[in-house]
Design an enzyme around this catalytic site. Structure first.
Site, PDB file in Angstrom:
ATOM      1  N   CYS A   7       0.833  -1.201   0.000  1.00  0.00           N
ATOM      2  CA  CYS A   7       0.000   0.000   0.000  1.00  0.00           C
ATOM      3  C   CYS A   7       0.874   1.259   0.000  1.00  0.00           C
ATOM      4  O   CYS A   7       1.462   1.593  -1.023  1.00  0.00           O
ATOM      5  CB  CYS A   7      -0.974  -0.038   1.174  1.00  0.00           C
ATOM      6  N   HIS A  34      -3.411  -5.100  -0.042  1.00  0.00           N
ATOM      7  CA  HIS A  34      -2.914  -5.645   1.228  1.00  0.00           C
ATOM      8  C   HIS A  34      -2.891  -7.170   1.167  1.00  0.00           C
ATOM      9  O   HIS A  34      -3.827  -7.831   1.615  1.00  0.00           O
ATOM     10  CB  HIS A  34      -3.797  -5.172   2.389  1.00  0.00           C
ATOM     11  N   GLU A  86      -1.373  -9.283   2.912  1.00  0.00           N
ATOM     12  CA  GLU A  86      -1.298  -9.959   4.212  1.00  0.00           C
ATOM     13  C   GLU A  86      -2.657 -10.420   4.714  1.00  0.00           C
ATOM     14  O   GLU A  86      -2.758 -11.338   5.536  1.00  0.00           O
ATOM     15  CB  GLU A  86      -0.650  -9.036   5.254  1.00  0.00           C
TER      16      GLU A  86
END
EC number: 6.3.4.2
Length: 535
Positions: free
Chosen positions: A381, A507, A509
């Site tokens: 990001c 993102h 993750e």
């Protein structure tokens, strides 16, 4: 009929209610049940999207774009399901909905009150979660601590649910603390007794008590708790500090917690097969190698702000029998003079997401170090945006290049507002949120990681790469390896003459699982291990 389990907490916060709920969800799923799970937060914010990470930790984004509590990350990682906007409910959402209904005249001129209107709205959110997912079991964690004023409407609502649908369809689990007084050399049950007494005064009798403790709980102590709290002795579950979070479901299973739940709810599903999960935990406990990753961020004092990033790194490490050690580097402390001292002993560098200008220049210095010294790099990001700015400044020579978020007067706005964001004034809930497609360019690190032409990832941003700089940066070796399917929005960038330098606007993750690492994290950790071995 759908069954409902409510998890409450007493004595102190941060007892691990979320991990308990997630672990139970995994056990019930492995019994063949369709499980969904939700978190009720008693704060008045509509969602945590505009809250400081110091206040709330990470904001977890769901596929459908809801900004939610970090516990939803635990739920998804443990149970391996994708949750939605119905999985996180706040007091703010409840009151907002009730007030909108009142304005529309839905209460037919009646006086709008906490009971029944607020409590009915809360109950509807519980039932809706089950309807939307066709779940066999809905697990609901009630945030905060029993006794808090803010939690009272939620506790009253879940009390009513047992009356509405019957005791065989509802179960209450209460998480408490048994503190150890070092000076006295003994553990104390009184805080738990008082917490349960408070809960019972609100009309809720817990069926299971999960006691968080540093030391083993003796049988005499369990008998005492069972007597004073009016539950079966076997329903006093010990929650000791674990060497890995993923061991908690196995600990609960050893104490027959899932069987107690199934017996109470009249569920006759077979015992949970935890063979694969046990193998995962054994792997986690016996990792033979290590690698060190520098996480350069501005909220490093509160590691919950990056909890999904850290978990994703660990998941990737499991694939390589490697324990990933995270070195926390405060971006505000990084300068050109000390960057080697701060990150030079690491095998890879990661710059996570964030907002605002604090720590930005330190992150850019760390990115420059990774680029020039061929250190594996993953940007997320804001990390992707700063990697673009660093390249523009130091390779293209665009002095003063920046993001219009950080410097509205920059002569070179490498990162600028999305066109659809130009006239947006509200901050809450107005970002580009949720799952969007990303088209990958072949023969790139990104494509090699996913091995698919189009992937879907979760986003949370307002600013985007400015396309007017694309041609010049491409000529200089900047690779746009992932874009929106129409090619308009830049999703992934990487460098040509670098072992592994990749940054994503989304993102990654958020979708990592302990048994299924996210592809970019997998390849980043792989490159970091290779870098370590080549030193």
């Amino acid at each position: 009929m759908t069954k409902y389990i409510f998890v409450t907490g007493g004595v102190v916060s941060s007892l691990g209610k979320g991990i308990t709920a997630a672990s139970l969800g995994r056990l019930l799923k492995n019994r063949g049940l369709n499980v969904t799970i939700q978190k009720f937060d008693p704060y008045i914010n509509v969602d945590p999207g505009t809250m400081s990470p110091y206040q709330h930790g990470e904001v977890f984004v769901t596929d459908d774009g809801a900004e939610t509590d970090l516990d939803l990350g635990h739920y998804e990682r443990f149970i391996d399901i994708n949750l939605n906007k119905y999985s996180n409910v706040t007091t703010g959402k409840i009151y907002s909905s009730v007030l909108q209904k009142e304005r529309r005249g839905e209460y037919l001129g009646g006086t709008v009150q906490v009971i029944p209107h607020i409590t009915n709205e809360i109950k509807e959110r519980v039932y809706r979660s089950g309807r939307e997912t066709n779940a066999d079991v809905v697990i609901t964690e009630i945030g905060g601590t029993v006794g808090d004023i803010e939690s009272l409407p939620f506790l009253e609502a879940i009390r009513q649910i047992k009356s509405d649908i019957g005791r065989d369809n509802v179960m209450y689990i209460h998480c408490t603390l048994i503190p150890y007084l070092k000076a006295a050399g003994e553990m104390k049950t009184k805080p738990t007794q008082h917490s349960v007494k408070e809960l019972r005064s609100l009309g809720i009798q817990p069926n299971i008590i999960v006691v968080r403790t540093e030391l083993p709980v003796s049988q005499d102590m369990k008998d005492k708790l069972a007597l004073f709290c009016d539950i079966d002795t076997k329903a006093v579950i010990e929650a000791r500090d674990a060497d890995t979070l993923y061991a908690v479901p196995l600990s609960l299973q050893e104490q027959n917690m899932d069987q107690i739940v199934c017996d109470h709810l009249k569920l006759d599903n077979p015992a949970a097969d935890m063979t694969d999960w046990t193998a995962l935990v054994n792997k986690v406990r016996n990792l033979s190698k290590k690698t060190k990753i520098a996480l350069v961020g501005k909220y490093v004092e509160l590691q919950d702000a990056y909890i999904s990033v850290v978990e994703a790194l660990r998941h990737a490490g499991y694939s390589f029998d490697t324990d990933v050690e995270v070195k926390w580097v405060n971006a505000e402390h990084v300068t050109a003079e000390n960057v080697k001292e701060l990150v030079g002993d690491t095998d890879g560098i990661l710059v996570p997401g964030g907002f605002g200008d604090r720590g930005v220049e330190g992150k850019i210095v760390a990115i420059q170090y990774a680029r020039e010294n061929k250190v594996p790099f993953l940007g997320i990001c804001l990390g992707m945006q700063l990697a673009s700015i660093e390249f523009a400044r130091n390779v293209l020579g665009l002095e003063g290049a920046n993001s219009s978020e950080i410097n509205p007067d920059t002569p070179y706005a490498i990162i600028d507002l999305l066109p659809e964001q130009k006239d947006v004034e509200d901050l809450g809930g107005t970002l580009r949120l949720g799952l969007y497609p990303c088209k990958l360019a072949e023969e790139t690190n990104a494509y090699n990681a996913y091995n698919e032409p189009v992937v879907y990832e979760r986003h949370r941003h307002r600013y985007e790469f400015n396309n007017q700089f694309r041609p010049d940066m491409e000529k200089a070796g900047f690779v746009f390896s992932g874009t929106s399917p129409d090619g308009r929005l830049v999703e992934i960038i990487e460098l040509q003459d670098h072992p592994w330098f990749v940054a994503a606007q989304f993102h990654p993750e958020l979708v990592s699982r302990p048994n299924r690492p996210q592809p970019l994290f997998h390849d980043f950790v792989s490159a970091s291990i290779t870098n370590k071995e080549s030193k």
